[in-house]
Scaffold this motif. Structure first.
Motif, PDB file in Angstrom:
ATOM      1  N   ARG A   1       9.881  14.547  21.470  1.00 28.90           N
ATOM      2  CA  ARG A   1      10.667  13.902  22.510  1.00 28.90           C
ATOM      3  C   ARG A   1      10.023  12.587  22.895  1.00 28.90           C
ATOM      4  O   ARG A   1       8.841  12.370  22.655  1.00 28.90           O
ATOM      5  N   ILE A   2      10.831  11.722  23.491  1.00 29.70           N
ATOM      6  CA  ILE A   2      10.346  10.447  24.020  1.00 29.70           C
ATOM      7  C   ILE A   2      10.681  10.436  25.500  1.00 29.70           C
ATOM      8  O   ILE A   2      11.842  10.611  25.883  1.00 29.70           O
ATOM      9  N   LEU A   3       9.658  10.250  26.314  1.00 22.55           N
ATOM     10  CA  LEU A   3       9.855  10.139  27.757  1.00 22.55           C
ATOM     11  C   LEU A   3       9.957   8.654  28.093  1.00 22.55           C
ATOM     12  O   LEU A   3       9.076   7.878  27.737  1.00 22.55           O
ATOM     13  N   VAL A   4      11.021   8.283  28.738  1.00 21.21           N
ATOM     14  CA  VAL A   4      11.244   6.878  29.079  1.00 21.21           C
ATOM     15  C   VAL A   4      11.158   6.694  30.590  1.00 21.21           C
ATOM     16  O   VAL A   4      11.352   7.635  31.353  1.00 21.21           O
ATOM     17  N   SER A   5      10.853   5.484  31.011  1.00 19.25           N
ATOM     18  CA  SER A   5      10.706   5.247  32.444  1.00 19.25           C
ATOM     19  C   SER A   5      12.045   5.258  33.163  1.00 19.25           C
ATOM     20  O   SER A   5      12.118   5.627  34.333  1.00 19.25           O
ATOM     21  N   HIS A   6      13.103   4.839  32.491  1.00 21.24           N
ATOM     22  CA  HIS A   6      14.451   4.851  33.078  1.00 21.24           C
ATOM     23  C   HIS A   6      15.375   5.495  32.070  1.00 21.24           C
ATOM     24  O   HIS A   6      15.420   5.090  30.923  1.00 21.24           O
ATOM     25  N   GLY A   7      16.102   6.500  32.487  1.00 24.91           N
ATOM     26  CA  GLY A   7      17.041   7.146  31.583  1.00 24.91           C
ATOM     27  C   GLY A   7      16.598   8.551  31.226  1.00 24.91           C
ATOM     28  O   GLY A   7      15.598   9.064  31.718  1.00 24.91           O
ATOM     29  N   SER A   8      17.365   9.151  30.367  1.00 29.32           N
ATOM     30  CA  SER A   8      17.125  10.538  29.971  1.00 29.32           C
ATOM     31  C   SER A   8      16.044  10.636  28.911  1.00 29.32           C
ATOM     32  O   SER A   8      15.825   9.713  28.121  1.00 29.32           O
ATOM     33  N   VAL A   9      15.401  11.788  28.874  1.00 29.46           N
ATOM     34  CA  VAL A   9      14.424  12.088  27.829  1.00 29.46           C
ATOM     35  C   VAL A   9      15.172  12.118  26.497  1.00 29.46           C
ATOM     36  O   VAL A   9      16.274  12.664  26.405  1.00 29.46           O
ATOM     37  N   ILE A  10      14.579  11.534  25.475  1.00 32.20           N
ATOM     38  CA  ILE A  10      15.191  11.529  24.140  1.00 32.20           C
ATOM     39  C   ILE A  10      14.658  12.726  23.379  1.00 32.20           C
ATOM     40  O   ILE A  10      13.482  12.778  23.013  1.00 32.20           O
ATOM     41  N   THR A  11      15.508  13.726  23.176  1.00 33.99           N
ATOM     42  CA  THR A  11      15.108  14.931  22.450  1.00 33.99           C
ATOM     43  C   THR A  11      15.895  15.096  21.153  1.00 33.99           C
ATOM     44  O   THR A  11      15.480  15.836  20.279  1.00 33.99           O
ATOM     45  N   ASP A  12      17.018  14.414  21.045  1.00 28.95           N
ATOM     46  CA  ASP A  12      17.865  14.508  19.857  1.00 28.95           C
ATOM     47  C   ASP A  12      17.414  13.471  18.831  1.00 28.95           C
ATOM     48  O   ASP A  12      17.734  12.286  18.961  1.00 28.95           O
ATOM     49  N   ASP A  13      16.635  13.897  17.853  1.00 25.88           N
ATOM     50  CA  ASP A  13      16.148  13.048  16.761  1.00 25.88           C
ATOM     51  C   ASP A  13      15.407  11.808  17.278  1.00 25.88           C
ATOM     52  O   ASP A  13      15.849  10.667  17.067  1.00 25.88           O
ATOM     53  N   PRO A  14      14.270  12.011  17.944  1.00 31.82           N
ATOM     54  CA  PRO A  14      13.519  10.867  18.465  1.00 31.82           C
ATOM     55  C   PRO A  14      13.031   9.925  17.358  1.00 31.82           C
ATOM     56  O   PRO A  14      12.899   8.724  17.586  1.00 31.82           O
ATOM     57  N   GLN A  15      12.800  10.446  16.163  1.00 32.95           N
ATOM     58  CA  GLN A  15      12.386   9.587  15.046  1.00 32.95           C
ATOM     59  C   GLN A  15      13.468   8.558  14.731  1.00 32.95           C
ATOM     60  O   GLN A  15      13.178   7.388  14.506  1.00 32.95           O
ATOM     61  N   ARG A  16      14.710   8.996  14.713  1.00 35.89           N
ATOM     62  CA  ARG A  16      15.824   8.086  14.444  1.00 35.89           C
ATOM     63  C   ARG A  16      15.924   7.019  15.528  1.00 35.89           C
ATOM     64  O   ARG A  16      16.168   5.849  15.233  1.00 35.89           O
ATOM     65  N   ALA A  17      15.725   7.427  16.772  1.00 32.97           N
ATOM     66  CA  ALA A  17      15.784   6.463  17.877  1.00 32.97           C
ATOM     67  C   ALA A  17      14.721   5.383  17.698  1.00 32.97           C
ATOM     68  O   ALA A  17      14.998   4.189  17.877  1.00 32.97           O
ATOM     69  N   LEU A  18      13.515   5.772  17.314  1.00 38.58           N
ATOM     70  CA  LEU A  18      12.447   4.787  17.103  1.00 38.58           C
ATOM     71  C   LEU A  18      12.752   3.877  15.920  1.00 38.58           C
ATOM     72  O   LEU A  18      12.495   2.674  15.982  1.00 38.58           O
ATOM     73  N   ARG A  19      13.299   4.438  14.860  1.00 41.47           N
ATOM     74  CA  ARG A  19      13.652   3.615  13.697  1.00 41.47           C
ATOM     75  C   ARG A  19      14.742   2.598  14.047  1.00 41.47           C
ATOM     76  O   ARG A  19      14.701   1.447  13.600  1.00 41.47           O
ATOM     77  N   LYS A  20      15.719   3.007  14.849  1.00 42.13           N
ATOM     78  CA  LYS A  20      16.775   2.089  15.264  1.00 42.13           C
ATOM     79  C   LYS A  20      16.209   0.976  16.149  1.00 42.13           C
ATOM     80  O   LYS A  20      16.599  -0.185  16.018  1.00 42.13           O
ATOM     81  N   LEU A  21      15.281   1.333  17.040  1.00 43.84           N
ATOM     82  CA  LEU A  21      14.653   0.311  17.875  1.00 43.84           C
ATOM     83  C   LEU A  21      13.875  -0.683  17.015  1.00 43.84           C
ATOM     84  O   LEU A  21      13.951  -1.883  17.235  1.00 43.84           O
ATOM     85  N   ALA A  22      13.149  -0.155  16.032  1.00 40.20           N
ATOM     86  CA  ALA A  22      12.390  -1.038  15.133  1.00 40.20           C
ATOM     87  C   ALA A  22      13.336  -1.980  14.380  1.00 40.20           C
ATOM     88  O   ALA A  22      13.079  -3.176  14.269  1.00 40.20           O
ATOM     89  N   ALA A  23      14.441  -1.446  13.887  1.00 35.92           N
ATOM     90  CA  ALA A  23      15.396  -2.277  13.143  1.00 35.92           C
ATOM     91  C   ALA A  23      16.032  -3.334  14.023  1.00 35.92           C
ATOM     92  O   ALA A  23      16.364  -4.430  13.541  1.00 35.92           O
ATOM     93  N   SER A  24      16.172  -3.043  15.307  1.00 39.47           N
ATOM     94  CA  SER A  24      16.807  -4.010  16.209  1.00 39.47           C
ATOM     95  C   SER A  24      15.934  -5.243  16.440  1.00 39.47           C
ATOM     96  O   SER A  24      16.409  -6.253  16.957  1.00 39.47           O
ATOM     97  N   LEU A  25      14.686  -5.177  16.064  1.00 39.53           N
ATOM     98  CA  LEU A  25      13.769  -6.300  16.251  1.00 39.53           C
ATOM     99  C   LEU A  25      13.775  -7.245  15.057  1.00 39.53           C
ATOM    100  O   LEU A  25      13.194  -8.313  15.125  1.00 39.53           O
ATOM    101  N   GLY A  26      14.420  -6.836  13.968  1.00 37.52           N
ATOM    102  CA  GLY A  26      14.404  -7.618  12.741  1.00 37.52           C
ATOM    103  C   GLY A  26      15.290  -8.790  12.688  1.00 37.52           C
ATOM    104  O   GLY A  26      15.862  -9.427  13.413  1.00 37.52           O
TER     105      GLY A  26
END
Length: 66
Positions: free
Chosen positions: A41-66
């Motif tokens: 899981r990913i605990l964020v300062s604002h918003g809901s905890v990310i428990t549904d495929d946190p790896q995918r969420a991180l990969r999407k965030l990384a891709a958004s920086l490209g």
């Protein structure tokens, strides 16, 4: 309006412009975290905890920086 809220995890554009000095380095760090097999899981300062495929969420965030 400023891009801070949303339904999906994202890096708001004002943050990208003012706080991210090295987008490639941040993208690489997010990708490394996505490879952690124990990540549940990913605990964020604002918003809901990310428990549904946190790896995918991180990969999407990384891709958004490209």
């Amino acid at each position: 309006m400023m891009g801070f809220a949303g339904d999906e995890p994202h890096i708001p554009w004002p943050v990208k412009l003012t706080m991210v000095g090295d987008k490639a380095a941040l993208a690489a760090q997010l990708s490394r975290w996505a490879e952690q097999p124990a990540l549940k899981r990913i605990l964020v300062s604002h918003g809901s905890v990310i428990t549904d495929d946190p790896q995918r969420a991180l990969r999407k965030l990384a891709a958004s920086l490209g």
